[in-house]
Design a protein around this motif. Structure first.
Motif: not given
Length: 382
Positions: A54-67
């Motif tokens: 994915l194009a987003q930064a790696s930390e953004t890619q890992r964010i879950l909706f619940g978090t």
């Protein structure tokens, strides 16, 4: 087109590489002096996209909706009342998180949002509750785009917005409202009925109303607090977080003056058991029982608020007047309190007649008389 030829300010040729990921988002664009270098970078990005990168930064890619939802709840609800926060928490817990909680925020699509609403439909949840959940998801994803900048666009589609059936709330017409006011004048619940009908106050505002909030000299009621059943406490502001000011009709002022005589300013105008605050269920039961005794339509305390607007409209109150009276933010909400009347149409309907013209049947031709003797009979000789 992934590779484009561009010119710099000093008219030098460069090769710009732009590639989208599987979600339609752009990877970081780069410029190269040599086209082979640009083609190599293009192949790398296309290979990454084919592998699900994915194009987003790696930390953004890992964010879950619940978090992210938990972060939003903690940081972006300072202007929300405690009761509504509890309601939002319950809606997230019961309907949204079971479907979206473990999904990555950047991977959620409109169809996933639609699944939340579909599951609510299958569970038999009403359209109004679905609309509340839809609005909550729209706010959360909207903040993810505009405030946190972790999404480029919201997956909440306007096409999925539930449309509750607009049903007119049961209310009394002006004549019926007057009958109820006269019948309740001397009852303990009387002041609550008069305030809900003549001042169009909410039940929560009536419960929290103290004698000191009534300005008899100016003929006004200051609405400064409301009892919130969700948290079972009085909050120092009514709905919309905006204090209200209701003008009193002289008949209401005289009635309240007689019913509050001898009370302190900090005492409730309408008291319950042992001078405590009026219980909402008690208020509801008394109104329903009294309507039944009088042969009136069954209405709730909030139905009295709707009934009160009928009295104000009867005396010429405009839509703008009702916005201020009901302490609403705009005319759209007030229109629910303006009930169409069919009295004039009914009177016109009684005047409509269809007169069928009398049709004179054409004269019938005279019937010829029957012959007295028939034709001669033939005799067959064998």
């Amino acid at each position: 087109m992934a590779i484009m030829s561009v010119k710099t300010k000093d008219n030098q040729q460069r090769w710009l590489v732009r590639v989208r990921d599987g979600n339609g988002k752009w990877f970081r664009a780069k410029r190269f002096r040599r086209k082979p270098d640009a083609e190599r970078y293009e192949r790398e990005l296309e290979s990454l996209a084919d592998q699900g990168g994915l194009a987003q930064a790696s930390e953004t890619q890992r964010i879950l909706f619940g978090t992210f939802a938990a972060k939003w709840c903690a940081e972006r609800r300072s202007k929300v009342s405690r009761g509504w926060r509890l309601t939002q928490d319950q809606m997230l817990r019961d309907y949204v998180l079971p479907t979206l909680g473990t999904r990555k925020l950047c991977e959620i699509r409109p169809e996933h949002v639609g699944q939340v609403l579909l599951q609510m439909q299958k569970a038999g949840r009403g359209a109004q509750l679905q609309l509340h959940v839809y609005n909550l998801m729209s706010r959360i994803f909207g903040q993810a785009v505009r405030y946190y900048r972790v999404l480029s666009e919201s997956p909440v589609s306007e096409q999925d917005k539930p449309e509750p059936l607009k049903v007119e709330r049961p209310h009394l017409n002006p004549d019926e409202a007057r009958r109820l006011l006269v019948a309740s004048r001397d009852l303990p619940i009387g002041p609550a009925i008069w305030l809900a009908t003549l001042a169009t106050m909410r039940a929560s505002e009536i419960q929290a109303l103290t004698v000191g909030a009534i300005d008899f000299e100016r003929g006004q009621i200051h609405i400064r607090a409301a009892f919130k059943r969700k948290v079972r406490e009085i909050e120092p502001y009514p709905k919309q977080r905006r204090a209200g000011l209701v003008p009193m009709a002289p008949v209401l002022a005289d009635y309240l003056r007689s019913r509050t005589a001898g009370k302190r300013d900090d005492e409730f105008v309408v008291s319950g058991v042992n001078q405590a605050m009026l219980d909402h269920l008690t208020f509801l039961a008394r109104v329903v029982d009294l309507c039944k005794e009088l042969g009136l339509p069954r209405v709730t305390p909030h139905g009295l608020r709707h009934s009160g607007t009928e009295l104000w409209v009867e005396q010429g109150a405009s839509e703008e007047d009702l916005v201020r009276l009901l302490n609403h933010s705009g005319a759209a909400a007030v229109r629910r309190y303006i009930h169409p009347t069919h009295t004039r149409l009914q009177e016109i309907a009684l005047k409509i007649q269809v007169q069928t013209p009398e049709v004179t049947p054409p004269p019938r031709a005279p019937t010829p008389p029957l012959p007295t003797s028939g034709p001669p009979r033939l005799r067959i000789v064998r």
